[in-house]
Design an enzyme around this catalytic site. Structure first.
Site, PDB file in Angstrom:
ATOM      1  N   HIS A 151      23.276 -24.447  11.474  1.00  0.00           N
ATOM      2  CA  HIS A 151      24.271 -23.545  12.073  1.00  0.00           C
ATOM      3  C   HIS A 151      24.121 -22.115  11.546  1.00  0.00           C
ATOM      4  O   HIS A 151      25.052 -21.320  11.630  1.00  0.00           O
ATOM      5  CB  HIS A 151      25.697 -24.069  11.831  1.00  0.00           C
ATOM      6  CG  HIS A 151      26.009 -25.305  12.622  1.00  0.00           C
ATOM      7  ND1 HIS A 151      27.091 -26.121  12.376  1.00  0.00           N
ATOM      8  CD2 HIS A 151      25.359 -25.877  13.686  1.00  0.00           C
ATOM      9  CE1 HIS A 151      27.097 -27.133  13.239  1.00  0.00           C
ATOM     10  NE2 HIS A 151      26.056 -27.013  14.033  1.00  0.00           N
ATOM     11  N   SER A 180      31.266 -34.419   6.295  1.00  0.00           N
ATOM     12  CA  SER A 180      31.265 -33.954   7.690  1.00  0.00           C
ATOM     13  C   SER A 180      32.109 -34.883   8.546  1.00  0.00           C
ATOM     14  O   SER A 180      32.024 -36.107   8.411  1.00  0.00           O
ATOM     15  CB  SER A 180      29.846 -33.906   8.257  1.00  0.00           C
ATOM     16  OG  SER A 180      29.890 -33.527   9.624  1.00  0.00           O
ATOM     17  N   CYS A 197      26.816  -0.641  12.248  1.00  0.00           N
ATOM     18  CA  CYS A 197      25.444  -0.828  11.782  1.00  0.00           C
ATOM     19  C   CYS A 197      25.004   0.396  10.971  1.00  0.00           C
ATOM     20  O   CYS A 197      25.196   1.536  11.414  1.00  0.00           O
ATOM     21  CB  CYS A 197      24.533  -1.017  12.998  1.00  0.00           C
ATOM     22  SG  CYS A 197      22.787  -1.044  12.571  1.00  0.00           S
TER      23      CYS A 197
HETATM   24  P1  OAD Z   1      34.761 -30.488   9.345  1.00  0.00           P
HETATM   25  O1  OAD Z   1      35.771 -29.545   8.838  1.00  0.00           O
HETATM   26  O2  OAD Z   1      34.822 -30.891  10.780  1.00  0.00           O
HETATM   27  O3  OAD Z   1      34.820 -31.835   8.510  1.00  0.00           O
HETATM   28  C1  OAD Z   1      34.851 -31.815   7.110  1.00  0.00           C
HETATM   29  C2  OAD Z   1      35.075 -33.231   6.640  1.00  0.00           C
HETATM   30  O4  OAD Z   1      35.019 -33.204   5.229  1.00  0.00           O
HETATM   31  C3  OAD Z   1      36.450 -33.793   7.027  1.00  0.00           C
HETATM   32  O5  OAD Z   1      36.265 -35.057   7.666  1.00  0.00           O
HETATM   33  C4  OAD Z   1      37.169 -33.966   5.700  1.00  0.00           C
HETATM   34  O6  OAD Z   1      37.939 -35.138   5.648  1.00  0.00           O
HETATM   35  C5  OAD Z   1      36.022 -34.054   4.714  1.00  0.00           C
HETATM   36  N1  OAD Z   1      36.297 -33.571   3.357  1.00  0.00           N
HETATM   37  C6  OAD Z   1      37.180 -32.627   2.948  1.00  0.00           C
HETATM   38  N2  OAD Z   1      37.087 -32.426   1.627  1.00  0.00           N
HETATM   39  C7  OAD Z   1      36.128 -33.274   1.178  1.00  0.00           C
HETATM   40  C8  OAD Z   1      35.552 -33.524  -0.104  1.00  0.00           C
HETATM   41  N3  OAD Z   1      35.944 -32.887  -1.193  1.00  0.00           N
HETATM   42  N4  OAD Z   1      34.577 -34.472  -0.184  1.00  0.00           N
HETATM   43  C9  OAD Z   1      34.165 -35.142   0.924  1.00  0.00           C
HETATM   44  N5  OAD Z   1      34.673 -34.935   2.151  1.00  0.00           N
HETATM   45  C10 OAD Z   1      35.632 -34.010   2.286  1.00  0.00           C
HETATM   46  O7  OAD Z   1      33.345 -29.873   8.953  1.00  0.00           O
HETATM   47  P2  OAD Z   1      31.926 -30.121   9.621  1.00  0.00           P
HETATM   48  O8  OAD Z   1      31.723 -31.546   9.989  1.00  0.00           O
HETATM   49  O9  OAD Z   1      30.942 -29.462   8.747  1.00  0.00           O
HETATM   50  O10 OAD Z   1      30.413 -25.240  13.361  1.00  0.00           O
HETATM   51  O11 OAD Z   1      32.076 -29.270  10.947  1.00  0.00           O
HETATM   52  C11 OAD Z   1      30.988 -29.144  11.798  1.00  0.00           C
HETATM   53  C12 OAD Z   1      30.991 -27.799  12.446  1.00  0.00           C
HETATM   54  O12 OAD Z   1      32.246 -27.537  13.081  1.00  0.00           O
HETATM   55  C13 OAD Z   1      30.837 -26.623  11.487  1.00  0.00           C
HETATM   56  O13 OAD Z   1      29.510 -26.386  11.084  1.00  0.00           O
HETATM   57  C14 OAD Z   1      31.358 -25.499  12.311  1.00  0.00           C
HETATM   58  C15 OAD Z   1      32.597 -26.143  12.870  1.00  0.00           C
HETATM   59  O14 OAD Z   1      33.062 -25.640  14.078  1.00  0.00           O
HETATM   60  C16 OAD Z   1      30.030 -23.997  13.646  1.00  0.00           C
HETATM   61  O15 OAD Z   1      30.507 -23.047  13.067  1.00  0.00           O
HETATM   62  C17 OAD Z   1      28.993 -23.910  14.712  1.00  0.00           C
END
Ligand code: OAD
Length: 247
Positions: A117, A191, A149
């Protein structure tokens, strides 16, 4: 013991691959997107993180991005990042594929980091292509909104992250899927696994025969495919796994 089983699988991996998300950086103080306290519980992502919104009003974009940028630039890797770097150094992981843009995997010593990303550490002018470190743009946000810029004076300075409506970096995506097809162990950490195509990486890995391990604070849609599911904090669980393998 699930942690014991995860350690056995990762310890025996010859082509282990990790996919990380915002949860890995939560213990470094960077809020996640979904789940408790997530950014998207306060903002509509399609509004504040889409390319259409940015192009229509860069100031509105930066007004939201400013706070997150300040937090991310000050953040330091936590024990979860360091544990992943140790697993790579010990030959248990070939790479970390990350949806995060904060650069903390690189800071913790991970060498092969595939950012699907993009990166929020750099800002690019959409008019002239000039790139500047985010830290320099961040420093002038209080005095200049939207930031201009330094070369052409244009007002379309955008962090080199993928916004909704933008294509993903193709080379990174292809590399991630190629590694997933070769993986014998696929470790997913922090994630929600709801954003595609990144969420398809563990699916491709398991279809190619990899054992899936999911470490996340909350359930994910792929838990039932996993050989091991550990519900916990990555900054606590990952160091325990490293300790069981190396200790
Ligand atoms: P999310 O915010 O969707 O998910 C994060 C996950 O981490 C959640 O399921 C939480 O329960 C879990 N979590 C929180 N704290 C934690 C910890 N200490 N240890 C383990 N797990 C924990 O994040 P992503 O899956 O990364 O996209 O989201 C995917 C994409 O959605 C991001 O890259 C971004 C967003 O829109 C873009 O910006 C293109």
């Amino acid at each position: 013991m699930t942690i014991q089983r995860a350690a056995e699988l990762i310890g025996g991996a010859r082509h282990g691959l990790a996919l990380t998300g915002a949860g890995v950086s939560a213990e470094s103080g960077i809020p996640t997107f979904r789940g408790a306290g997530g950014l998207w519980t306060r903002y509509d992502p399609v509004k504040v993180a889409s390319i259409e919104y940015f192009m229509a009003d860069p100031s509105a974009y930066w007004n939201v991005s400013k706070d997150r940028g300040r937090v991310a630039l000050a953040a330091r890797p936590n024990p979860g990042h360091h544990a992943l770097a140790a697993l790579e150094a010990g030959g248990r992981l070939v790479a970390v594929v990350t949806q995060n843009t904060d650069g903390l995997h690189q800071d913790s010593g991970s060498r092969t980091v595939i950012e699907v990303h993009g990166s929020s550490r750099t800002v690019q002018c959409l008019d002239c292509g000039n790139r500047e470190p985010r830290s320099e743009v961040q420093a002038r946000l209080d005095a200049e909104m939207p930031p201009r810029c330094g070369i052409c004076g244009g007002t379309f300075l955008k962090p080199t992250v993928v916004l909704f409506g933008e294509p993903l970096p193709q080379a990174a995506i292809q590399q991630a899927f190629a590694l997933a097809r070769q993986a014998d162990v696929m470790l997913v950490v922090g994630s929600s696994l709801v954003v595609y195509p990144a969420a398809e990486i563990p699916l491709v890995a398991t279809r190619s025969g990899a054992k899936l391990i999911v470490i996340n604070a909350e359930p994910t849609p792929f838990d039932e495919l996993a050989a091991v599911v550990i519900r916990g904090k990555s900054g606590e669980v990952l160091p325990e796994i490293v300790e069981l393998i190396d200790g």
